[in-house]
Design an enzyme around this catalytic site. Structure first.
Site, mmCIF file in Angstrom:
data_model
loop_
_atom_site.group_PDB
_atom_site.id
_atom_site.type_symbol
_atom_site.label_atom_id
_atom_site.label_comp_id
_atom_site.label_asym_id
_atom_site.label_seq_id
_atom_site.Cartn_x
_atom_site.Cartn_y
_atom_site.Cartn_z
ATOM 1 N N ASP A 1 0.850 -1.181 0.000
ATOM 2 C CA ASP A 1 0.000 0.000 0.000
ATOM 3 C C ASP A 1 0.881 1.224 0.000
ATOM 4 O O ASP A 1 1.852 1.288 0.738
ATOM 5 C CB ASP A 1 -0.893 0.003 1.241
ATOM 6 N N ASP B 1 -11.523 21.074 8.477
ATOM 7 C CA ASP B 1 -11.161 19.872 7.708
ATOM 8 C C ASP B 1 -10.209 19.013 8.538
ATOM 9 O O ASP B 1 -9.061 19.363 8.753
ATOM 10 C CB ASP B 1 -10.498 20.323 6.397
ATOM 11 N N ALA C 1 -18.793 13.862 -2.004
ATOM 12 C CA ALA C 1 -18.327 13.221 -3.227
ATOM 13 C C ALA C 1 -18.955 13.915 -4.442
ATOM 14 O O ALA C 1 -18.392 13.908 -5.532
ATOM 15 C CB ALA C 1 -18.698 11.752 -3.218
ATOM 16 N N THR D 1 -19.944 17.337 -4.709
ATOM 17 C CA THR D 1 -19.358 18.652 -5.021
ATOM 18 C C THR D 1 -17.848 18.573 -5.199
ATOM 19 O O THR D 1 -17.255 19.343 -5.919
ATOM 20 C CB THR D 1 -19.643 19.645 -3.887
ATOM 21 N N LYS E 1 -12.289 25.278 -1.667
ATOM 22 C CA LYS E 1 -11.078 24.626 -2.200
ATOM 23 C C LYS E 1 -11.485 23.219 -2.636
ATOM 24 O O LYS E 1 -12.402 22.607 -2.051
ATOM 25 C CB LYS E 1 -9.964 24.570 -1.146
ATOM 26 N N ASP F 1 -6.563 -4.788 5.130
ATOM 27 C CA ASP F 1 -7.279 -4.628 6.386
ATOM 28 C C ASP F 1 -8.788 -4.667 6.217
ATOM 29 O O ASP F 1 -9.491 -5.146 7.076
ATOM 30 C CB ASP F 1 -6.832 -3.346 7.107
#
Lengths: 200, 689, 604
Positions: free
Chosen positions: B314, B351, B386, B388, B402, B525
């Site tokens: 990963d 955020d 998801a 916008t 942003k 996982d």
């Protein structure tokens, strides 16, 4: 068990086919070709002069006469072969002795002594190894040039001819290496003796 | 016993237990499990018998000599037992600790999630699969399970040794809990997934203790080889007796060969060194894996790890540090960098993603823009969706947004602004460098671009290049778009990457590689990783992951560390290398032993054979004794190596082979010559022979 | 110097001829067209038609193995009966009687196992019919069987996740018809041209130049005065009563060339004559010697290259070839040096001329003048490297170390080229052992040619590799305990033990050469050696086929730089090491009591 039943007939059949192909067909074919192209060689290279046989070119014989060239030590076999009338035929076999044993040391010492006694002209010079050893087949028809030349003075004396003549005959009966490379130079003992005896 | 003193990692308790176990393991049933050592065991019994009969006058060889051989053979057996016992020791100690945490607790069973209060208290051992239990703060989780409601911080130190608590919550990839761990805060409802005796902890105890240890295929194959060698050596020694009688008869002397010496020869020739250490090597390998906090479900998985030649890694956490971080503010259209930073910071305050945090941090580092209190102003935060693909804040009549370049462009144009070409160019440059551009806009004006960058971990490039030399391909798995992925892949030096990875994509990739004959390892996982994990040859499930993932994998990483895969490969290879090297050493030893024993046996028959006594050993008796003393001591001397494993280097196969061959092959040839000579000198010195 | 050139040329000619033959065999076995197919393919198809063999049948390993065993078993029974009954069968101009049951069994076991141990002496024991129909046929089919089994194994490596190993009948037929028959036809005719006999006449006699006298007890009388006219023999002036004067020599005849060709190319080795290719009628000169000697290693060497191209990895073929070749060259060097140096006992402190001037010099005991040391030593190394067993000099009379090397070559399991087919599959089993150890040392579970080596393969591979040591040690161990065996010895002391060891070594290696002074024609020896031969032949065949059967079902693992290379010099070195180690560890004690003890006694 099932596999055996399935396989056995096939195995036997194939075996019989190959017995015919490799055993009979192949052997017959080679014999036919050989007899056609090389009849002399394929039949044992027998030495014949005027229709009389004088031995086989391939097989050695034992010589003890001072006037003859001696060959390799022979381990004679007089028990295996008889002719149709029951007369014993000579054959020979290898010694299979180890060259590293005390017994062997003694044996060679006796041979050396005997050769030196028979070849007084050579005095104490070393005896060529071919003359004190038994060959691989027991039937080796040849010896090395060194072994032949070692005997030349003796033969010359026994026959009352010059050593040079003996050496010439030896030279004539000497075969070189194959392609000058393979094998060894050999002197054909029977041929030398037949020439000495005036037969060849 | 200097060997043990060096072993600082073996503590006194383990040592004491191992000594005791060495004697307990003398039971025939235990001995029968290891055919090579069984041979030594039987030889010890035989020589002891010969010694006893010699006391009654039926002498095979001088009684003292026979006794000495018998004693040394018993020691050889004990040493082999000791090697195994000490390897098991660490595991046993670990298992004891685990057992302590596995006490029977009271479980609060509930009929359904809706009836949290109708609790029935039952002993944890009586829980069945599918039962629901509620666990509150301060309580121990009674059984392995899946969180179906609630979230809690859990102390998993009992199994991972990691003291920091972890979050376990319903849904998502952090829903699995392990019996024996403790809830620290809040409460969770879990559905029981394993019954008593089959829990993860039970399995773990069994694994570390080696109780359920089955011989791996490779171990069996090696054992076949060792048994075959032993059979040959049995034939060598057994036929030597008639040979000797035959030769003696030829020479006209008495047979000079005693059964005792033949038995000594047999034990010397049999691959006792590797035979004695074989199971210790396997246990130690497992133990090393446990120390790395990885739990293998079978020994077979460790061996497979040695064979792995494709690693699916990963990106996040393995190749890059965490998530992307803000690297630069790039303003457009005459906007100052500070203004851009200010706007970006504002929009990121709420955020909580690592990206968002990094923007706030960068703004602070560069321009000292402090974090504003969220409650201070009347700020209305627009969360990321998801749909916008933007987030932002409405603050003081301004709308700051942003987000992804195209989303912001649509937004600006819709607001009547223009999307500057300069911005477009910047976005493209950043993307082509593998970065992620975040465009920041205030109302209808584009302020600039924030460059989010993946930070490649230190040293990964070197690591990957070393792996490549060993023939291991590294493949980066990432959700990024192909362009970004390609750039990061190039920077990190992986061999290949899978961009925009989906579980199906991973599965397909594994299948493709397997079809080409590769062995693939991966970590996973989530539940959606389960198919890929099941398909991979070595599948490491994170302990933090879902139950499904853990069941699909053949190893569990208790640390849930994505870089663990590389350690696992190392341990797997080391295990196999240790086995191969010690086998080589053991067989190479035989040459010297022959030169010690054969002239000793037959010098009476053929005095010339004394020329073979190239070590110049004192007497036939001292020669035989020195050889079998060496044979016993070498087992002890090699225990540390068997436990630690041979030194592992990231070299290509050819280089590894020549190195190990030089050390263990040539070493195995030379060492016994020196040691046997040394022992012989000591025996003479002490006047023992 | 000229000797060194000979040694190098012998090896060089071998390699030069083996490469194209290897390519030819590959084509034949994969059913491709060759320059001989226009003539031979119809013959091949005719065989299938008569036998109702399906050309594309795919046998599983068990069926393949059963076919091999049953086919060989049929041969055993047939050959056994043929010898027992030869006295009443045609093709017997010498009028030889039936062979005793134990000797028949021994010879039948010996020929179906491609050993061709001769407890009998060909010219005095077997009729022409037995030689041609029995021995020659087995020379062909036992060789073809070995190659067929090899190809079953090759298919195990070639194919991925399948079941079939091909058809034994097809393999057998292709090898015999396309490879063995044409090759031997050419060689046999060339040998006949070179002086090897090929006829159907009874044995002949020729006169002796000097007659020999034999007394009534059958002993040769040295220094006898022979008077041919009066047929009297006197020794030291005393007349010997009942003495016989031998004036004629026996000259054996028969179809030798045809059998000699296949005994060489098929690594059989059972000579037409008792003394094999030392006999001047079987190998009359340096030309026939060259031809016979090269042909004895030709197919085993060629098969290495065949193997490489079949598995699409020519380097692998070359690597295996190199491992074998280096061992052979080293063995040859040791034999050559020892034989040329001879022994102190022969040297007689300089009284015997061992120099190389105008003679071969060296240890000429048991060697033919025309072959000297170079051609004899080369043959000895070749014939024991290949499990051929034909000889052109008597190994019993080799120097201690010179004779130990041929023994060791056999004890290594006949994998230094070895028998046709079986040498290579034996070597591949050793390669499996090698990758097992070496693979572990690089941290991988072992694989060979992309196929994982797991317990099942390991189990059979060790059996294949150890069948020979087990057979030899068990056989000779038991024999050493049987009191009457000592009566068979021709030499005393350590060399006597060597003779015994050599006999079981030869049987266990399916070689067939002998320390020929050892009289192996006793009931115990005939039976025990026969059993050893059967064991050492068919256990490895079953093992090889089991491995093939398992490999053919496996997937192929991709090669990376982490994979152990099996084509580089390191692997060649390791392979040699493992082969030597297993051989040396198994036989060092026995050799110490035989040749090594003899060596040290001889220099003391």
């Amino acid at each position: 068990m099932k596999t055996i039943k399935a396989v056995l007939p096939k195995a036997i059949a194939i075996f019989l086919i190959f017995t015919f192909v490799c055993g009979i067909f192949y052997t017959a074919l080679v014999t036919g070709i050989a007899q056609l192209i090389f009849p002399d060689q394929a039949n044992g290279s027998i030495i014949e002069v005027d229709g009389k046989k004088y031995g086989c070119e391939l097989l050695g014989q034992q010589y003890t006469d001072d006037a003859h060239l001696w060959g390799r030590i022979m381990n004679l076999d007089v028990s295996t072969y008889k002719d149709a009338e029951g007369k014993t035929l000579l054959y020979a076999s290898p010694s299979n002795l180890s060259p590293a044993s005390k017994e062997y040391e003694k044996l060679v010492a006796e041979r050396v002594e005997k050769l030196r006694a028979s070849n007084p002209a050579m005095e104490d010079s070393a005896v060529p190894v071919d003359l004190v050893t038994c060959s691989g087949s027991g039937l080796d028809p040849a010896i090395s040039p060194a072994a032949a030349r070692y005997q030349a003075p003796r033969i010359a004396e026994a026959r009352g001819i010059s050593e040079q003549e003996v050496l010439e005959i030896i030279d004539q009966c000497t075969t070189g290496r194959f392609l000058g490379l393979f094998g060894e130079e050999t002197v054909h003992v029977l041929k030398v003796n037949l020439m000495l005896d005036g037969i060849l | 016993m200097t060997a043990q003193k060096k072993n600082a990692f073996v503590n006194k308790k383990i040592f004491g237990r191992a000594v005791k176990d060495s004697f307990l393991k003398l039971s025939p049933r235990t001995q029968a499990k290891n055919p090579v050592m069984l041979l030594v065991y039987l030889s010890a019994i035989l020589t002891t018998g010969l010694w006893m009969t010699s006391l009654f006058g039926i002498q095979d060889a001088p009684a003292g000599y026979t006794l000495a051989i018998a004693v040394i053979l018993w020691f050889t057996t004990l040493f082999a037992n000791f090697a195994e016992a000490i390897a098991e020791g660490r595991g046993k100690a670990q298992a004891d600790a685990l057992r302590a945490s596995k006490k029977d607790v009271e479980a609060h069973k509930i009929p359904s999630t809706g009836q949290k209060d109708s609790v029935t208290n039952v002993p944890s051992a009586s829980l069945k699969k599918g039962d629901l239990v509620i666990v509150k703060a301060g309580e121990q989780i009674p059984s392995d399970g899946e969180v179906i409601e609630g979230a809690a911080s859990v102390d998993e130190s009992a199994i991972t040794g990691e003291s920091a608590p972890v979050i376990r919550e319903s849904g998502g990839d952090r829903s699995a809990v392990t019996g024996g761990t403790t809830v620290l805060s809040d409460w969770i409802i879990i559905r029981v997934v394993s019954e008593a005796g089959e829990s993860f902890l039970d399995k773990m105890i069994a694994m570390v203790e080696g109780a359920s240890r089955k011989k791996t295929p490779n171990e069996i194959a090696l054992q076949i080889f060792l048994i075959a060698l032993s059979i040959i050596f049995i034939l060598v020694t057994v036929s030597l007796y008639p040979f000797s009688v035959f030769s003696a008869k030829q020479a006209g002397i008495d047979n000079p060969t005693s059964v005792t010496t033949l038995v000594a020869l047999l034990v010397c020739l049999a691959p006792t060194t590797i035979g004695a250490l074989l199971s210790a090597i396997g246990i130690a390998g497992m133990s090393r894996l446990n120390q790395a906090n990885v739990l293998a479900m079978s020994g077979r998985a460790i061996e497979a790890a040695g064979d792995v030649d494709v690693l699916l890694l990963d990106k996040t956490g393995t190749i890059t540090l965490g998530n992307r971080q803000a690297d630069a503010f790039l303003p457009v259209g005459g906007v100052s960098e500070k203004d851009l930073a200010d706007a970006a910071q504002l929009s990121s305050l709420s955020d909580e993603t690592p990206e968002g945090r990094s923007i706030v941090i960068l703004a602070k580092e560069k321009f000292g823009i402090r974090e504003r209190r969220l409650s201070d102003a009347k700020m209305e935060f627009i969360p990321f969706t998801a749909k916008t693909r933007m987030s932002g804040v409405n603050f003081g009549g301004n709308e700051i947004r942003k987000g992804a370049a195209d989303a912001v462009r649509d937004y600006v144009i819709q607001k009547g602004g223009t999307y500057p070409g300069e911005c477009d160019a910047l976005v493209r440059t950043i993307a082509s460098q593998g970065g992620t551009p975040l465009v920041v806009a205030k109302n209808h004006q584009v302020l600039g671009v924030v460059h989010l960058k993946d930070i490649i971990k230190k040293g990964v490039k070197e690591k990957f290049s070393a792996l490549r030399k060993m023939g291991i391909k590294t493949i980066m798995i990432t959700g990024d778009n192909p362009m970004t992925a390609a750039a990061i892949a190039a920077e990190a030096g992986v061999d290949d990457f899978l961009a925009e990875a989906t579980p199906e994509g991973k599965l397909q990739m594994i299948r493709d590689y397997q079809k080409k004959g590769h062995l693939v390892a991966m970590t996973g996982d989530g539940t959606n990783d389960a198919p890929a994990l099941a398909q991979a040859d070595v599948a490491v499930a994170m302990n933090s992951g879902t139950q499904a993932a853990k069941e699909a994998g053949n190893m569990v990483d208790l640390d849930s560390s994505p870089t663990k895969l590389i350690d696992i490969v190392r341990i797997g290879k080391q295990l196999l290398m240790t086995r191969g090297s010690l086998t080589t050493f053991s067989i190479a030893n035989d040459v010297a032993k022959y030169f010690a024993i054969i002239p000793a046996m037959f010098v009476g028959l053929y005095p010339g054979l004394s020329s073979l006594n190239i070590m110049g050993l004192h007497s036939p008796m001292s020669a035989v004794l020195s050889a079998i003393i060496y044979n016993a001591l070498i087992i002890i001397a090699l225990i540390p190596l068997a436990l630690k494993g041979v030194k592992y280097r990231e070299y290509p196969a050819g280089k590894l082979l020549s190195r190990n061959l030089l050390v263990y092959g040539l070493g195995g040839l030379v060492t016994p010559f020196l040691c046997i000579k040394g022992i012989d000198l000591l025996l003479v010195w002490f006047g023992l022979v | 110097m000229s000797n060194v050139i000979q040694y190098i040329l012998y090896l060089a000619i071998l390699v030069v001829l083996a490469i194209p033959l290897g390519a030819y065999i590959k084509k034949v076995m994969e059913g491709e067209k060759t320059f001989l197919s226009p003539i031979l393919t119809p013959c091949e198809n005719a065989v299938y038609k008569i036998m109702r063999v399906k050309k594309d049948e795919e046998m599983g390993w068990k069926k393949y193995c059963a076919s091999v065993l049953i086919f060989s078993g049929s041969g055993l029974v047939f050959l056994f009966l043929l010898q027992l009954l030869q006295g009443v069968l045609p093709g017997n101009p010498q009028g030889l009687s039936g062979v005793k049951w134990d000797l028949s069994f021994n010879t039948a076991a010996s020929f179906i196992t491609n050993t061709n141990w001769q407890a009998y002496s060909g010219e005095s024991t077997l009729s022409y019919l037995s030689q041609a129909l029995g021995l020659t046929v087995q020379n062909f089919v036992s060789a073809a069987t070995g190659i067929a089994v090899l190809f079953a194994l090759i298919r195990g490596f070639q194919k991925v996740k399948s079941k079939g190993l091909g058809s034994f009948w097809v393999d057998l037929t292709r090898i015999t018809i396309h490879v063995l028959l044409p090759l031997n036809l050419v060689i046999a005719v060339a040998l006949a041209g070179g002086g090897v006999i090929q006829n159907l006449s009874p044995g002949q006699t020729v006169p002796l130049l000097e007659p020999v006298a034999v007394n009534a007890e059958g002993e040769i009388l040295d220094h006898a005065e022979i008077d041919l006219a009066s047929q009297t023999v006197t020794v030291d002036g005393v007349k010997v009563e009942g003495a016989e004067i031998v004036t004629e020599q026996f000259v054996p005849m028969g179809p030798a060339a045809s059998q000699v060709a296949i005994k060489q190319t098929g690594t059989n080795g059972g000579g037409y004559m008792g003394v094999n290719s030392a006999h001047p009628m079987e190998n009359p000169n340096a030309f026939t010697n060259l031809l016979e000697m090269i042909s004895l290693l030709l197919i085993p060497a060629a098969l290495c290259f065949t193997f490489g191209s079949c598995i699409k990895n020519k380097k692998q073929g070359v690597a295996i070839f190199m491992a074998m070749f280096l061992c052979l060259a080293a063995a040859l060097a040791i034999v050559a040096v020892n034989e040329q140096a001879a022994t102190l006992q022969l040297a007689q402190e300089g009284s015997v001329n061992l120099s190389m001037i105008d003679q071969a010099g060296g240890n000429m005991e048991g060697k033919e003048t025309r072959f000297g040391i170079a051609s004899s030593a080369t043959w000895a190394a070749f014939t024991t490297a290949a499990s051929n067993g034909s000889v052109n000099s008597m190994h019993d009379s080799y120097t201690p170390l010179g004779g130990m090397i041929p023994m060791l070559l056999m004890q290594l399991g006949e994998v230094i080229f070895g028998g046709v087919g079986c040498g290579l599959y034996g070597m591949l089993a050793f390669a499996i052992l090698t990758v097992f150890i070496a693979g572990l040392m690089v941290g991988r579970t072992p694989e060979f040619l992309g196929k994982k080596i797991e317990p099942y393969e390991m189990k059979w591979a060790v059996l294949v590799c150890l069948a020979t040591p087990i057979a030899i040690l068990l056989g000779s161990g038991i024999a050493a305990a049987v009191p009457e065996v000592a009566d068979s010895l021709n030499n005393s002391g350590a060399h006597g033990f060597s003779e015994l060891l050599y006999a079981y070594t030869s049987a266990g290696g399916n070689n067939g050469s002998a320390f020929a002074g050892f009289n192996a024609n006793t009931v115990f020896l005939n039976l025990s050696l026969g059993i050893v031969m059967l064991f050492a032949r068919f256990l490895p065949i079953a093992g090889t086929l089991a491995i093939a059967g398992s490999l053919v079902g496996k997937k192929k693992v991709a090669a990376t730089s982490g994979t152990l290379s099996t084509t580089n010099a390191m692997f060649v070195f390791l392979l040699i090491l493992i082969v030597l180690l297993v051989g040396a560890l198994s036989f060092f004690p026995a050799l110490a009591l035989g040749p090594i003890a003899e060596f040290f006694s001889s220099i003391a």
